[in-house]
Design an enzyme around this catalytic site. Structure first.
Site, PDB file in Angstrom:
ATOM      1  N   SER A 165     -41.098  -1.467 -25.280  1.00 56.16           N
ATOM      2  CA  SER A 165     -40.452  -0.932 -26.470  1.00 56.16           C
ATOM      3  C   SER A 165     -40.022  -2.035 -27.450  1.00 56.16           C
ATOM      4  O   SER A 165     -40.869  -2.724 -28.020  1.00 56.16           O
ATOM      5  CB  SER A 165     -39.259  -0.067 -26.041  1.00 56.16           C
ATOM      6  OG  SER A 165     -38.735   0.646 -27.121  1.00 56.16           O
ATOM      7  N   ASP A 170     -48.555 -11.119 -34.254  1.00 55.56           N
ATOM      8  CA  ASP A 170     -49.273 -10.668 -35.449  1.00 55.56           C
ATOM      9  C   ASP A 170     -49.129 -11.632 -36.614  1.00 55.56           C
ATOM     10  O   ASP A 170     -50.043 -11.757 -37.445  1.00 55.56           O
ATOM     11  CB  ASP A 170     -48.774  -9.278 -35.869  1.00 55.56           C
ATOM     12  CG  ASP A 170     -49.381  -8.166 -35.020  1.00 55.56           C
ATOM     13  OD1 ASP A 170     -50.252  -8.464 -34.182  1.00 55.56           O
ATOM     14  OD2 ASP A 170     -48.984  -6.996 -35.200  1.00 55.56           O
ATOM     15  N   LYS A 221     -45.162   0.747 -24.446  1.00 55.29           N
ATOM     16  CA  LYS A 221     -44.341   1.873 -24.915  1.00 55.29           C
ATOM     17  C   LYS A 221     -44.195   1.760 -26.429  1.00 55.29           C
ATOM     18  O   LYS A 221     -43.359   1.025 -26.933  1.00 55.29           O
ATOM     19  CB  LYS A 221     -42.972   1.880 -24.250  1.00 55.29           C
ATOM     20  CG  LYS A 221     -42.066   3.020 -24.737  1.00 55.29           C
ATOM     21  CD  LYS A 221     -40.686   2.930 -24.121  1.00 55.29           C
ATOM     22  CE  LYS A 221     -39.771   4.033 -24.647  1.00 55.29           C
ATOM     23  NZ  LYS A 221     -39.435   3.870 -26.075  1.00 55.29           N
TER      24      LYS A 221
END
Length: 553
Positions: free
Chosen positions: A294, A305, A319
């Protein structure tokens, strides 16, 4: 009769609501089905209450039915009854009124497994390894309905008396503890591993997580930190805004952090970094494993990224779901999955497809054939639908059967209790090592303890023998099987020697935890932790670090 009339009134009200629903949504099959089933539920509940042979507890019955209904959705959509709100608040804020000790069950006993630093439990003299037998006179040893953990909670500045059995003492000891607000820290440890590498252990994302990480980072920077290891292993996640704020510490202001998309389009939103970062240059390694979930995956994914740091470890849990808390009547709450989140590359890392269940009710992971490729800021290829994959994979360390048995039977823990009683002080956690003589003392201590186990090879040989008997080959290979079983049959004495290094490391970490609490556990692991060692190796080769971030690994 009064209770019966009350439930008749509830059923009638539900029926009326259902009738209104039927009238208002006569042409809408969905709302018709909702109203019809609510009516069925209310009338069924009324009949149970009136005619079931035993008394029915309405709170328990409804809670059971709600939990069963939500179980068909996903594990993160949960109902909190009124008496569970304190647990909910602890989960979101990390605060509760209590003493600051972790009490767990070991062989039917309530044992103090850990004491948190700076809490009433530590100040009172309570010790790890104490067996709690009474709380304010309530015998928690013999009464199965007595929850020691709940009995220890209470109003701030109220005293609670614990009666405990302590190693080395014949008679029980009474320990008085004054309850206070206990804050479970999101960062249980931070410090310098060497002269230039700092380490922050981030274990949760409650309301103060961002402030704790910022404080830890700034203090380490003041101590000369030139490179950072951010550890989110075993971090189950938490508040979305904390994941955004922590990501913001290391990426430029106004950078996209996460986008949420769900059924209610008005709630869809893209969250950006709102504040100036604390640092855009320091090399970062993020440690992940299969229990990083999460919010921990948002931070890991954002760092990856934007090519802001290198991820080391194992693939994260996967998740990618967002929960929203909705207030219900009578001070109850519903934590409901309302959206999926997407990190800056555009990928959703949700790995399990809860919307399509197998006939047996189980769920499967999203197949590789349905995964899509995305790109980081510099063009490195990453994929959705399977958690966040680290840039450098480190194989998960599977404990040997003997180490697992010694841990699960509580023998590593019990020996640490004995060692702590017999040795008032030890060296600092980073320096503490058991001598060979002390290890042999542990082996001798084990001589009358039960910790047998079956190795995987022994299990496989058993399966082979069963298959041979079923397929009528046993007579032909029974001599070879017998020889193999004799050779591979484990000897506990031999295993204690063969796997001495692994067992010794477990002992050293457990023992230091009994002296130096959570900080001791962490510092003791620095020399043997494979992910930390991989991070230090990478920081020792900054050319490779830069090549990974440029997609040239």
């Amino acid at each position: 009769m009064r209770l019966r009339k009350r439930f008749t009134l509830i059923a009638s009200t539900a029926l009326l609501a259902g009738s209104v629903g039927l009238y208002s949504f006569r042409n809408d099959d969905r709302f018709f089905e909702i109203a019809r089933n609510l009516d069925i539920y209310a009338t069924l509940f009324k009949e149970l209450n009136m005619y079931y042979v035993d008394e029915v507890n309405p709170n328990r019955m409804v809670k059971t039915s709600i939990d069963a209904m939500l179980k068909a959705l996903d594990p993160y959509t949960n109902f909190f009854a009124e008496d569970e709100i304190e647990d909910y608040m602890t989960m979101t804020t990390g605060r509760y009124n209590g003493i600051g000790a972790l009490i767990g069950q070991r062989q039917g006993k309530n044992i103090v497994l850990m004491i948190y630093e700076g809490t009433p439990a530590e100040k009172s003299g309570l010790q790890i390894g104490d067996e709690v037998i009474k709380v304010d006179g309530v015998d928690v040893k013999s009464r199965r309905d007595a929850d020691a953990g709940k009995l220890l909670r209470g109003q701030t500045n109220t005293a609670v008396k614990l009666t405990v059995k302590r190693y080395g003492q014949k008679d029980p000891v009474d320990v008085s503890v004054t309850r206070d607000v206990v804050k479970m820290t999101n960062v249980p440890y931070y410090g310098m591993i060497n002269n230039e590498v700092g380490y922050i252990d981030l274990k949760d994302f409650t309301a103060t997580a961002s402030r704790e990480v910022r404080t830890a980072f700034q203090e380490l920077k003041g101590k000369g930190m030139k490179k950072l290891i951010l550890d989110v292993r075993e971090n189950p996640g938490g508040l979305l805004n904390m994941a955004i704020d922590i990501s913001n510490l290391f990426i430029p202001k106004d950078s996209e952090v996460v986008t949420t998309k769900g059924k209610v389009t008005e709630w869809n939103k893209t969250y950006t970094a709102l504040n100036p970062p604390v640092d855009l240059e320091i090399p970062i390694v993020v440690l992940t494993n299969s229990h990083s979930a999460s919010a921990a995956e948002i931070v890991s994914g954002v760092i990856q990224d934007y090519d802001r740091g290198v991820l080391i470890g194992q693939r994260t849990y996967g998740k990618g779901l967002v929960q929203t808390t909705r207030e219900l009547s009578f001070n109850t709450k519903l934590k409901i999955t309302t959206a999926k989140y997407y990190i800056p590359s555009g990928r959703c890392i949700q790995a399990i497809d809860y919307s399509h269940r197998n006939p047996d009710g189980s769920v499967g992971k999203i197949p590789d054939s349905l995964k899509t490729a995305f790109k980081t800021k510099v063009g490195r290829v990453v994929y959705d639908g399977g958690g966040v994959t680290p840039d450098i994979a480190v194989e998960d360390q599977t404990p040997t059967p003997i180490a697992l048995s010694l841990t699960n039977k509580g023998l590593i823990f019990d020996y640490a209790v004995k060692y702590r009683h017999e040795h008032p002080t030890i060296k600092p956690a980073r320096e503490f090592r058991l001598t060979d003589a002390e290890y042999q003392d542990f082996v001798k201590w084990l001589s009358d303890k039960e910790y047998d186990y079956t190795t995987q090879v022994e299990k496989d040989l058993g399966t082979l023998e069963a298959s041979a008997k079923k397929e009528k080959y046993f007579d032909q290979i029974q001599d070879q099987l017998k020889s193999l079983k004799t050779k591979m049959s484990h000897s506990k004495d031999a295993d204690l020697n063969t796997f001495k290094s692994e067992i010794k490391t477990l002992l050293e970490q457990e023992i230091t935890g009994h002296y130096y609490l959570q900080k001791g556990l962490k510092e003791s692991s620095f020399g043997t932790d494979p992910e930390i060692k991989a991070a230090l190796d990478l920081f020792g080769n900054m050319n490779r670090y830069q090549e990974i971030l440029k997609g040239k690994k």
